[in-house]
Structure formats: C-alpha cells, structure tokens
Design an enzyme around this catalytic site. Structure first.
Site, mmCIF file in Angstrom:
data_model
loop_
_atom_site.group_PDB
_atom_site.id
_atom_site.type_symbol
_atom_site.label_atom_id
_atom_site.label_comp_id
_atom_site.label_asym_id
_atom_site.label_seq_id
_atom_site.Cartn_x
_atom_site.Cartn_y
_atom_site.Cartn_z
ATOM 1 N N ALA A 1 0.834 -1.221 0.000
ATOM 2 C CA ALA A 1 0.000 0.000 0.000
ATOM 3 C C ALA A 1 0.868 1.271 0.000
ATOM 4 C CB ALA A 1 -0.917 -0.014 1.232
ATOM 5 N N PRO A 2 0.405 2.347 -0.635
ATOM 6 C CA PRO A 2 -0.884 2.496 -1.324
ATOM 7 C C PRO A 2 -0.937 1.839 -2.705
ATOM 8 C CG PRO A 2 0.363 4.537 -1.427
ATOM 9 C CD PRO A 2 1.169 3.603 -0.571
ATOM 10 N N GLY A 3 0.197 1.383 -3.258
ATOM 11 C CA GLY A 3 0.065 0.577 -4.474
ATOM 12 C C GLY A 3 0.881 1.031 -5.675
ATOM 13 N N GLY A 4 1.849 1.904 -5.464
ATOM 14 C CA GLY A 4 2.670 2.376 -6.601
ATOM 15 C C GLY A 4 3.401 1.227 -7.289
ATOM 16 N N ASP B 1 -0.701 -6.290 2.438
ATOM 17 C CA ASP B 1 -0.518 -5.108 3.294
ATOM 18 C C ASP B 1 -1.765 -4.975 4.162
ATOM 19 O OD1 ASP B 1 -0.136 -2.373 4.314
ATOM 20 O OD2 ASP B 1 1.334 -2.167 2.706
ATOM 21 N N ASP C 1 8.810 -3.433 -0.126
ATOM 22 C CA ASP C 1 9.158 -2.031 0.114
ATOM 23 C C ASP C 1 8.569 -1.612 1.459
ATOM 24 O OD1 ASP C 1 10.046 0.596 -0.476
ATOM 25 O OD2 ASP C 1 8.127 1.133 -1.375
ATOM 26 N N LYS D 1 15.710 -0.203 4.705
ATOM 27 C CA LYS D 1 15.662 1.069 5.429
ATOM 28 C C LYS D 1 16.981 1.237 6.182
ATOM 29 C CE LYS D 1 12.786 4.324 6.711
ATOM 30 N NZ LYS D 1 12.449 5.249 5.649
HETATM 31 C C1 LIG Z 1 6.625 2.621 2.009
HETATM 32 S S1 LIG Z 1 5.078 1.857 2.048
HETATM 33 C C2 LIG Z 1 5.100 0.934 0.546
HETATM 34 C C3 LIG Z 1 4.856 1.783 -0.661
HETATM 35 C C4 LIG Z 1 4.537 0.959 -1.874
HETATM 36 N N1 LIG Z 1 5.699 0.215 -2.338
HETATM 37 C C5 LIG Z 1 3.998 1.805 -3.026
HETATM 38 O O1 LIG Z 1 4.622 1.772 -4.112
HETATM 39 O O2 LIG Z 1 2.990 2.482 -2.898
HETATM 40 C C6 LIG Z 1 5.287 0.606 3.242
HETATM 41 C C7 LIG Z 1 4.088 -0.278 3.451
HETATM 42 O O3 LIG Z 1 4.512 -1.425 4.167
HETATM 43 C C8 LIG Z 1 3.411 -1.876 4.954
HETATM 44 N N2 LIG Z 1 3.902 -2.802 5.987
HETATM 45 C C9 LIG Z 1 4.667 -2.529 7.063
HETATM 46 N N3 LIG Z 1 4.842 -3.651 7.798
HETATM 47 C C10 LIG Z 1 4.179 -4.644 7.171
HETATM 48 C C11 LIG Z 1 3.994 -6.033 7.428
HETATM 49 N N4 LIG Z 1 4.503 -6.606 8.501
HETATM 50 N N5 LIG Z 1 3.266 -6.765 6.559
HETATM 51 C C12 LIG Z 1 2.711 -6.177 5.457
HETATM 52 N N6 LIG Z 1 2.859 -4.867 5.173
HETATM 53 C C13 LIG Z 1 3.579 -4.111 6.008
HETATM 54 C C14 LIG Z 1 2.835 -0.580 5.487
HETATM 55 O O4 LIG Z 1 1.473 -0.789 5.870
HETATM 56 C C15 LIG Z 1 2.976 0.358 4.294
HETATM 57 O O5 LIG Z 1 1.788 0.401 3.550
#
Ligand SMILES: C[S@@+](CC[C@H](N)C(=O)[O-])C[C@H]1O[C@@H](n2cnc3c(N)ncnc32)[C@H](O)[C@@H]1O
Length: 349
Positions: free
Chosen positions: A220-223, A239, A276, A306
């Site tokens: 999320a959000p889904g890029g 997510d 990500d 990170k």
């Molecule tokens: C930086 S955002 C990802 C952005 C995404 N790659 C995009 O292109 O829109 C990080 C995401 O990782 C999710 N996240 C963090 N810990 C998680 C977990 N244990 N399992 C699944 N998702 C997780 C968060 O909810 C967040 O939506």
C-alpha cells in the site's frame, strides 16, 4: 604521474564522485576500502567529492564494474580542469578543450551534462553552456544527443573550478547528469514510490514484463503494484493498509489485507518478489526469508532496506549475509529515488 616507492611512475587519474545527499561519506568509505592510495576532498558537502587515484582509467573502471560501490551514484572522469574566470573565457576554455577531444567523438551520439555545485558562481545556465558545447560537437562531426548517447561530455562547476571529462554512460554509472534519474510523473500516479521500482528496473537490467506472477509485500498504497499490473503481471499484494481504489479495476490483482507474517503460499507460486516495507531491516529480512519458498528457484527479488541506524554499511552487510541463506545478491545500490534506504536485487537459489 606519481612516483611510487618502487621508483616506477604510476598514472594518476582524477574523478568526481556523487552520492545521494548526506551519503557521500559512505561512498567515500567504500572507495577507500576499494582503492589503495586514494585521496579525497569535498566539492559539495555530503554529496559530491573529488578523488585522485594512483591507478589508470581502465584499471579504475574494471574495479568499479566488478564491484559497484553501493553509495556511489555517479562517477565522472576529470580530463581537464581550471580555475574559473567567471566570464566568457570559461566557455571559450570549455569549447577549446572539447575541440581538442573531438577525435574521440566524431560520428558518435554525444550528450552534454553541465552541473553546478550549490553556490557555484559559474555565470552560465546549464542550458546556455550546453548549447555552446552542442555547437562545438556538431562542428566536430558528432551528433548532440539528449537520449541514448554513446558518450557523455560532463562538466562540473564547483565554487572555484571547472572540471571537464568525457566517458560513456556505463563508465559514469548513469546517462543522467550526476545520476539524478528523472521519470515523468503521470496523471493519477498512486505514489512516488513507483519511481524506485522503475529505477531498479533500469539499474539492475531487469524487464518486469518478462515475469508473470509477482508477490508485493508491504504494497500500500500501491505504486509498485500498479507498475507490475501495467506490465501485465498477475500481482498478489500483501498489506494491512488499503490499496488505492483505482487498482480494483485490475482482475489480475489479488489483495490480502494482512500482515506479511500471517500469509502463506504454495512453494514456487511466484517468479518475482518485491518488498518495500519501511521497517527495521532485520525484521524485514526475516519476513522475506519466511516467504522466500513461495518464490520459484531462479526468481528475482527487489527489496528496499531502510537505513535507520548510524552504520548503514554494517546494516547492509548483515542483511546481505542473512539473505545469502536463500538468495544470490545480483546488485546492491542506493538509487536516486531512495531516501533513507537502499535497494537490493537478488536471485532465489
Ligand atoms: C513505504 S510503504 C510501501 C509503498 C509501496 N511500495 C507503493 O509503491 O505504494 C510501506 C508499506 O509497508 C506496509 N507494511 C509494514 N509492515 C508490514 C507487514 N509486517 N506486513 C505487510 N505490510 C507491512 C505498510 O502498511 C505500508 O503500507
């Protein structure tokens, strides 16, 4: 030329290195480990530095090709330099230098990259300086080219000096000035994160459309998911947070609104895994390794790490060691679109 202890003269080469803002010290640390006798000085604090090496150009290029430093975004050879005079003489000097180098460039597509350090008094805009050098190139029988150049003429204006050099995009690690890759923002683009996955595709020589089933962890959000769907892949997005409603239109998307630690898949269900999650590197690593059996052997993985601690090189080493249990590391780079993070490209064993 430099006289080494043995009395032989060794070739000295000069380069400008560029890293993402605040990461130049890590790029310099990697280069110190890679090249003996390196001397470094800052050009633009935290970002750009000058380095002098007691190795010839081919030797330096081979070493960089064999082991690309993670934090070195761009590497520009310096063939000539001079103190700026801050008037038309600067452009005359650049034009004369380029005329002298024309035998290397005739018949080639050549791009001109002009960069100015923050606070540089170089009085010309990049566009104006480029127009002058493009004219010299045309006169020398080269084709000025903004896209897909064979060679690049790179000029860097610091606070007091002009540096100029010629190399290929491969040698400079990028075909963008200073490695600052720019993608066009699209209408309705879900997140800027999409640029990271686009840049990873270029950097690691992948073509996402050659994969068929992708698992996106932390989607999320889904890029990232949107890019893979656009490339024709079936995507499973995991997510707990909600994906952008526009993605509901894709019948090739499966959404699991769960924590990645709660999901399980049949072995070999995917040929691409992307992750990500903005999370502690070691926890992310454990989650990805737990899901690794779902990726078929030979499948690819793109993962952002990170860099939350003060010792990024150590963090990256530890994470790569852990991933080494199941993956071969194909590339490790801090991309232009990475902020406090870097990107790993791996292949499942
Ligand atoms: C930086 S955002 C990802 C952005 C995404 N790659 C995009 O292109 O829109 C990080 C995401 O990782 C999710 N996240 C963090 N810990 C998680 C977990 N244990 N399992 C699944 N998702 C997780 C968060 O909810 C967040 O939506």
């Amino acid at each position: 030329m430099d006289k080494s202890k043995s009395g032989w003269c060794r070739e000295l080469t000069v380069w400008i290195g560029t890293a993402n803002k605040q990461y130049a010290s890590y790029a310099m640390e990697e280069l110190r480990r890679q090249f003996e006798g390196l001397s470094l000085s800052q050009l633009s604090p935290g970002e750009t530095f000058l380095m002098q090496l007691p190795q010839g150009r081919d030797e330096v290029m081979k070493s960089i090709r064999d082991r690309k430093p993670i934090f070195l975004r761009h590497l520009q050879p310096v063939d000539s330099s001079r103190a700026m005079s801050l008037d038309a003489d600067d452009l005359d000097w650049l034009s004369d230098w380029l005329r002298l180098s024309r035998s290397h460039l005739a018949g080639k597509r050549v791009g001109v990259h002009i960069r100015k350090a923050e606070g540089s008094p170089f009085p010309y805009s990049a566009a104006d300086a480029r127009a002058v050098l493009d004219a010299v190139l045309a006169e020398a029988g080269a084709e000025p080219a903004h896209k897909q150049p064979d060679s690049l003429v790179a000029v860097y204006a610091s606070r007091d000096t002009l540096y100029a050099g010629i190399g290929t995009p491969e040698e400079m690690l990028s075909d963008w000035p200073g490695g600052a890759v720019r993608f066009q923002r699209e209408d309705g683009q879900i997140s800027r994160a999409k640029f990271k996955l686009l840049e990873a595709e270029r950097e690691f020589g992948l073509d996402y459309s050659r994969f068929s089933r992708a698992l996106d962890i932390g989607a999320a959000p889904g890029g990232w998911t949107s890019l893979l769907l656009e490339r024709g892949l079936k995507v499973t997005a995991v997510d707990p947070a909600e994906l952008h409603p526009s993605l509901q239109a894709y019948r090739t998307l499966t959404v699991l609104r769960k924590n990645a630690s709660e999901v399980k898949f049949e072995p070999g269900s995917f040929d691409l895994l992307v992750c990500d999650m903005s999370w502690s590197p070691m926890q992310m690593c454990r989650l990805v390794l737990d899901l690794a059996p779902a990726l078929q052997s030979g499948g690819s993985a793109i993962v952002t790490i990170k860099l939350m601690h003060r010792k990024p090189l150590q963090t990256i080493r530890e994470v790569m060691q852990r991933f080494g249990e199941s993956f071969d590391i194909v590339g490790a780079r801090q991309l232009f679109h990475n902020r406090e993070e870097m990107t790993l490209c791996m292949k499942k064993r």
